[in-house]
Design a protein around this motif. Structure first.
Motif, PDB file in Angstrom:
ATOM      1  N   ASN A   1     -12.695  -1.553   5.354  1.00 33.43           N
ATOM      2  CA  ASN A   1     -11.466  -0.785   5.190  1.00 33.43           C
ATOM      3  C   ASN A   1     -10.236  -1.641   5.440  1.00 33.43           C
ATOM      4  OD1 ASN A   1     -12.942   1.539   4.643  1.00 33.43           O
ATOM      5  ND2 ASN A   1     -12.930   2.230   6.770  1.00 33.43           N
TER       6      ASN A   1
ATOM      7  N   MET B   1      -8.219   7.265   1.906  1.00 38.11           N
ATOM      8  CA  MET B   1      -7.763   5.893   1.720  1.00 38.11           C
ATOM      9  C   MET B   1      -6.538   5.802   0.802  1.00 38.11           C
ATOM     10  SD  MET B   1      -8.002   2.743   2.567  1.00 38.11           S
ATOM     11  CE  MET B   1      -9.590   2.513   3.362  1.00 38.11           C
TER      12      MET B   1
ATOM     13  N   VAL C   1     -11.280   5.765   6.938  1.00 40.40           N
ATOM     14  CA  VAL C   1     -10.113   4.880   7.067  1.00 40.40           C
ATOM     15  C   VAL C   1     -10.109   4.221   8.453  1.00 40.40           C
ATOM     16  CG1 VAL C   1      -8.659   6.025   5.354  1.00 40.40           C
ATOM     17  CG2 VAL C   1      -8.701   6.891   7.692  1.00 40.40           C
TER      18      VAL C   1
END
Length: 321
Positions: free
Chosen positions: A98, A185, A274
């Protein structure tokens, strides 16, 4: 005779080496005494930088090779923390992925956007330029930014985005923007980009305002035909220092995303969609107090930033060549 002359020769070389070292120390001390006023002015910054920046980094790297839970003395474990991170910690690998996605997308886009906005704003009249600069810089200093974005992406029918999409008939039911991993995201990327005009943006504004106008006039004589050639051959080469500073700030911001995800998507986020390296660092450092493991996470993040800075520095050094 040979057995006697060899040690004598070695001794002579050693004495010469000692003499050179003494001369170098004497010269260094003389230079320090000569410029003692400059060192005196530098001392406060040097002390603060060493105590609060350099020393913590060095201590963190040392602690990354230990098991340290705050209650007990650090116990050396070698590379065990690093092995656990990459071989036994699935959440860290998700966080690393991420973080790299956010860095690769928001870093370059935010950096180029900051420069382009600064370039355009620099053409405005002085007072208008000051006002517009404040408007663009405000998102990075306001404390209510996350509240605004949280209201926009609220997952019920009263959220600003959901309410408008429902009214237009685009969606039939509210979308859980900050809970559904499919949307989290993109939302975080949008917010991070919105906040990307930070200190680097101000540095670009300052750098553009200090370029001598005579250089542009000389460029016209030398065959510069349009604004893009002017930008590449005159503007960028004359503000490489500011470009490098902006790059460092952009790299730091893109790799250090953590507060945004925590405030908007919760801690931890759904399915760690995330979850970033900074979030993982906070988890182990500020919640679990596994300082050795947290130091290993911080060291990896630090090395990633340094490597990215080296790559960007090589690219910036070639601008205008």
């Amino acid at each position: 005779m040979a057995a006697i002359s060899a040690p004598a020769k070695e001794g002579t070389n050693y004495e010469r080496y000692r003499a050179r070292k003494r001369a170098m120390r004497a010269h260094t001390w003389a230079e320090i005494k000569k410029h003692r006023t400059l060192y005196l002015f530098l001392a406060p910054f040097a002390i603060v930088f060493t105590a609060f920046v350099l020393a913590p980094v060095v201590i963190s790297i040392i602690l990354s090779f230990t098991y340290f839970n705050v209650l007990e003395l650090p116990r050396f474990v070698g590379f065990q923390n690093y092995l656990n991170l990459f071989l036994a910690d699935d959440v860290f690998l998700i966080a690393l992925r991420n973080t790299m996605i956010l860095a690769v997308i928001t870093g370059p886009i935010g950096y180029m956007s900051a420069f382009l906005f600064a370039w355009f704003i620099n053409e405005l009249p002085r007072f208008v330029r000051a006002f517009v600069t404040l408007v663009f810089y405000a998102p990075t200093i306001t404390g209510a930014a996350f509240m605004v974005w949280g209201f926009i992406f609220t997952g019920d029918a009263f959220g600003y985005l959901n309410a408008n999409l429902l009214r237009l008939g685009i969606i039939q039911e509210p979308v859980l923007w900050l809970v559904n991993p499919a949307y989290m995201m993109p939302v975080i990327i949008i917010v991070v980009l919105w906040m990307s005009l930070g200190a680097g943006f101000l540095a670009f504004i300052a750098g553009l305002s200090t370029i001598d106008e005579a250089l542009y006039e000389a460029g016209l004589v030398d065959g510069v035909k349009n604004r893009w050639q002017e930008l590449w051959f005159i503007t960028l080469p004359n503000m490489q220092g500011m470009l490098m500073f902006g790059a460092v700030m952009a790299i730091t911001a893109s790799f250090a995303v953590g507060q945004v995800t925590q405030d908007l998507a919760g801690f931890p986020s759904t399915d760690y969609a995330v979850h970033t390296v900074v979030n993982h660092l906070i988890d182990y450092g500020a919640i679990r107090f596994e300082m050795g493991y947290a130091s290993a996470i911080a060291t990896i993040l630090f090395l990633a930033m340094i490597y990215a800075k080296i790559l960007v520095g090589k690219f910036i050094s070639k601008i205008g060549q």
